[in-house]
Design an enzyme around this catalytic site. Sequence first.
Site, PDB file in Angstrom:
ATOM      1  N   ASP A 289      10.239 -10.366   0.647  1.00  0.00           N
ATOM      2  CA  ASP A 289      10.374  -9.005   0.985  1.00  0.00           C
ATOM      3  C   ASP A 289       9.843  -8.913   2.391  1.00  0.00           C
ATOM      4  O   ASP A 289      10.176  -7.998   3.047  1.00  0.00           O
ATOM      5  CB  ASP A 289       9.396  -8.437  -0.004  1.00  0.00           C
ATOM      6  CG  ASP A 289      10.342  -7.976  -1.254  1.00  0.00           C
ATOM      7  OD1 ASP A 289      11.396  -8.488  -1.268  1.00  0.00           O
ATOM      8  OD2 ASP A 289       9.651  -7.739  -2.214  1.00  0.00           O
TER       9      ASP A 289
ATOM     10  N   HIS B  55       1.941 -13.443  -4.053  1.00  0.00           N
ATOM     11  CA  HIS B  55       2.829 -13.577  -5.032  1.00  0.00           C
ATOM     12  C   HIS B  55       2.152 -14.162  -6.187  1.00  0.00           C
ATOM     13  O   HIS B  55       1.391 -14.915  -6.232  1.00  0.00           O
ATOM     14  CB  HIS B  55       3.943 -14.656  -4.639  1.00  0.00           C
ATOM     15  CG  HIS B  55       5.186 -14.369  -5.474  1.00  0.00           C
ATOM     16  ND1 HIS B  55       5.118 -14.929  -6.768  1.00  0.00           N
ATOM     17  CD2 HIS B  55       6.383 -13.854  -5.263  1.00  0.00           C
ATOM     18  CE1 HIS B  55       6.425 -14.659  -7.118  1.00  0.00           C
ATOM     19  NE2 HIS B  55       7.094 -13.912  -6.332  1.00  0.00           N
TER      20      HIS B  55
ATOM     21  N   HIS C 127       6.742  -5.211  -7.169  1.00  0.00           N
ATOM     22  CA  HIS C 127       7.811  -6.105  -7.256  1.00  0.00           C
ATOM     23  C   HIS C 127       8.740  -5.728  -6.326  1.00  0.00           C
ATOM     24  O   HIS C 127       8.812  -6.085  -5.100  1.00  0.00           O
ATOM     25  CB  HIS C 127       8.342  -5.695  -8.787  1.00  0.00           C
ATOM     26  CG  HIS C 127       9.136  -6.715  -9.518  1.00  0.00           C
ATOM     27  ND1 HIS C 127       9.705  -7.792  -8.898  1.00  0.00           N
ATOM     28  CD2 HIS C 127       9.951  -6.615 -10.727  1.00  0.00           C
ATOM     29  CE1 HIS C 127      10.678  -8.384  -9.566  1.00  0.00           C
ATOM     30  NE2 HIS C 127      10.748  -7.716 -10.808  1.00  0.00           N
TER      31      HIS C 127
HETATM   32  N1  CMC Z   1      -3.078  -8.052   0.424  1.00  0.00           N
HETATM   33  C1  CMC Z   1      -4.675  -8.291   0.344  1.00  0.00           C
HETATM   34  N2  CMC Z   1      -5.109  -8.975  -0.832  1.00  0.00           N
HETATM   35  C2  CMC Z   1      -4.373  -9.336  -1.545  1.00  0.00           C
HETATM   36  C3  CMC Z   1      -2.923  -8.988  -1.624  1.00  0.00           C
HETATM   37  C4  CMC Z   1      -2.434  -8.473  -0.681  1.00  0.00           C
HETATM   38  N3  CMC Z   1      -1.209  -8.250  -0.441  1.00  0.00           N
HETATM   39  N4  CMC Z   1      -2.322  -9.809  -2.657  1.00  0.00           N
HETATM   40  C5  CMC Z   1      -3.304 -10.244  -3.582  1.00  0.00           C
HETATM   41  N5  CMC Z   1      -4.558  -9.928  -2.667  1.00  0.00           N
HETATM   42  C6  CMC Z   1      -5.922 -10.490  -3.045  1.00  0.00           C
HETATM   43  C7  CMC Z   1      -6.394  -9.811  -4.350  1.00  0.00           C
HETATM   44  O1  CMC Z   1      -7.357  -8.644  -3.918  1.00  0.00           O
HETATM   45  C8  CMC Z   1      -7.479 -10.609  -4.883  1.00  0.00           C
HETATM   46  O2  CMC Z   1      -8.619 -10.967  -4.475  1.00  0.00           O
HETATM   47  P1  CMC Z   1     -10.068 -11.242  -5.072  1.00  0.00           P
HETATM   48  O3  CMC Z   1      -9.564 -12.751  -5.764  1.00  0.00           O
HETATM   49  O4  CMC Z   1     -11.046 -11.413  -3.813  1.00  0.00           O
HETATM   50  O5  CMC Z   1     -10.081 -10.284  -6.189  1.00  0.00           O
HETATM   51  C9  CMC Z   1      -6.519 -12.169  -4.766  1.00  0.00           C
HETATM   52  O6  CMC Z   1      -5.534 -11.855  -3.580  1.00  0.00           O
HETATM   53  C10 CMC Z   1      -5.610 -12.118  -5.961  1.00  0.00           C
HETATM   54  O7  CMC Z   1      -4.434 -11.270  -6.125  1.00  0.00           O
HETATM   55  P2  CMC Z   1      -3.999 -10.712  -7.716  1.00  0.00           P
HETATM   56  O8  CMC Z   1      -3.696  -9.046  -7.841  1.00  0.00           O
HETATM   57  O9  CMC Z   1      -5.035 -11.562  -8.701  1.00  0.00           O
HETATM   58  O10 CMC Z   1      -2.697 -11.392  -7.621  1.00  0.00           O
HETATM   59  P3  CMC Z   1      -1.342 -11.127  -8.709  1.00  0.00           P
HETATM   60  O11 CMC Z   1      -0.766 -12.336  -8.888  1.00  0.00           O
HETATM   61  O12 CMC Z   1      -1.915 -10.341  -9.785  1.00  0.00           O
HETATM   62  O13 CMC Z   1      -0.665 -10.228  -7.670  1.00  0.00           O
HETATM   63  C11 CMC Z   1       1.104  -9.515  -6.160  1.00  0.00           C
HETATM   64  C12 CMC Z   1       0.464 -10.673  -7.190  1.00  0.00           C
HETATM   65  C13 CMC Z   1       2.601 -10.034  -5.502  1.00  0.00           C
HETATM   66  C14 CMC Z   1       1.428  -8.314  -6.958  1.00  0.00           C
HETATM   67  C15 CMC Z   1       0.197  -9.122  -5.325  1.00  0.00           C
HETATM   68  O14 CMC Z   1       0.023 -10.330  -4.151  1.00  0.00           O
HETATM   69  C16 CMC Z   1       0.603  -7.987  -4.229  1.00  0.00           C
HETATM   70  O15 CMC Z   1       0.169  -6.885  -4.431  1.00  0.00           O
HETATM   71  N6  CMC Z   1       1.221  -8.122  -3.098  1.00  0.00           N
HETATM   72  C17 CMC Z   1       1.675  -7.126  -2.213  1.00  0.00           C
HETATM   73  C18 CMC Z   1       2.986  -6.468  -2.711  1.00  0.00           C
HETATM   74  C19 CMC Z   1       4.030  -7.485  -2.608  1.00  0.00           C
HETATM   75  O16 CMC Z   1       4.365  -7.991  -1.570  1.00  0.00           O
HETATM   76  N7  CMC Z   1       5.059  -7.696  -3.841  1.00  0.00           N
HETATM   77  C20 CMC Z   1       6.432  -8.564  -3.740  1.00  0.00           C
HETATM   78  C21 CMC Z   1       6.172  -9.884  -4.570  1.00  0.00           C
HETATM   79  S1  CMC Z   1       7.570 -10.852  -4.002  1.00  0.00           S
HETATM   80  C22 CMC Z   1       8.911 -10.249  -4.571  1.00  0.00           C
HETATM   81  C23 CMC Z   1       8.957 -10.100  -6.145  1.00  0.00           C
HETATM   82  O17 CMC Z   1       9.050 -11.250  -6.612  1.00  0.00           O
HETATM   83  O18 CMC Z   1       9.209  -8.915  -6.584  1.00  0.00           O
END
Ligand code: CMC
Length: 430
Positions: free
Chosen positions: A365, A307, A266
């Site tokens: 971010d 995201h 987050h």
């Molecule tokens: N790098 C590499 N792969 C990723 C990433 C990433 N940053 N984010 C998602 N994926 C992949 C993930 O491995 C999955 O692949 P597969 O379908 O093959 O298993 C797919 O994309 C979907 O990911 P998810 O984990 O199901 O997505 P989510 O909606 O649960 O998570 C997130 C969203 C923001 C937690 C995630 O994208 C992440 O960890 N990003 C990096 C951290 C980040 O930048 N967070 C700030 C978000 S914006 C500020 C805020 O609102 O707080």
Amino acid sequence: MSDKKATLKVDGLDETIELPVYSGTLGPDVIDVGALTSRDMFTYDPGFVSTAACESKITYIDGGKGILLHRGYPIDQLAEHSDYLETCYLLLYGELPTAEQKETFVSTVKRHTMVHEQIRTFFNGFRRDAHPMAVMCGVVGALSAFYHDSLDISDEHHRQVAAFRLIAKMPTLAAMSYKFSIGQPFMYPDNNMGYAENFLHMMFGNPCEPSNVSPVLARAMDRIFLLHADHEQNASTSTVRLAGSSGANPFACIAAGIAALWGPSHGGANEAVLEMLEEIGDVSRIDEFVSRAKDKDDPFRLMGFGHRVYKNFDPRAKVMKEAADDVLAELGIENDPLLAIAKRLEQIALEDPYFIERKLYPNVDFYSGIILKAIGIPTSMFTVIFAVGRTVGWIAHWHEMISGSYRIGRPRQLYTGHTQRDFVALEKRG
Ligand code: CMC
């Protein structure tokens, strides 16, 4: 609300269940599943991916189209034409202020910027090397021990005063948490300055010299606050609502929001972005890190990408990218090695099929970290700055909930543990 209905057929149940369907002004319809409990059934939605936890009129996001509206106004228009405190007014009261309303609002915020003098001694209880987010969780929660006259959540006046106190004091406390960590004297707020300018003054000023805050940097800081002001029912806002639903006081609720924001998935992502860029260290090592991000067996993720809601360019990231360009040009920073890594990573993520297929765009971010670094904000303060900006969103949601009808939030579960069994005496175990 509409007369639409959803019909649910469950294996083993003779009757079909009719569930009301409600339509908002924008966005997907929602199915009211409240009737399921009387049939001894719950819905199952880990991570609340398809759960609307409340009704709200504050912020709307269309993640597919990359749209973010505050009270109907697009974020890019607010970022271009408005400022942080005006956006606070909009989020809290639902309309843009008239000139007179704006002046009153701004001067009221300014009258609350100082903190109780005893809070200065409260800081001494922390280690100097404490993370500023740890300090903020503690100090903001402690405001409830200092401001007893704004804790009655059933009193509209108390709620308003608490809102002003939190918006006004967050930059003061944030700057104090930084000054404490570097052993410099705390700076009192200067109410002749604008909100963001005052924050930079308290961060970088010292009592021996007059402050000289660059208007370009103050404007960039204001935009960062504005772009983080609210984001619908995200993890920290939902935490504030859940804490508030038990009747907890607003300072305690916002402290809970700060704790939820801290995590790297987050608000902690902006700090994690800079740490990642530093770990990569050189453009020549980018491919190695991109391969790691794609490897299912490696927990590494590219911080600042992806995201939960946006499956398109985060509209805040677009504005933030422009602001980053302005700040870097103003400061004459063109050959920064971390910036070169960031630009290359952005390019790869926009071209690589792994990122395209999963719709992983750079998020807000990714760029905010670059601007904050250029302004000279230490990495450990990045998430604190997110918390300062988001405070108004947390309060607006908390206030919307408390002033309407609400029940204590109490999710249920799919239990997969042991069925009932008899206690085993110690000597008979193992
Ligand atoms: N790098 C590499 N792969 C990723 C990433 C990433 N940053 N984010 C998602 N994926 C992949 C993930 O491995 C999955 O692949 P597969 O379908 O093959 O298993 C797919 O994309 C979907 O990911 P998810 O984990 O199901 O997505 P989510 O909606 O649960 O998570 C997130 C969203 C923001 C937690 C995630 O994208 C992440 O960890 N990003 C990096 C951290 C980040 O930048 N967070 C700030 C978000 S914006 C500020 C805020 O609102 O707080």
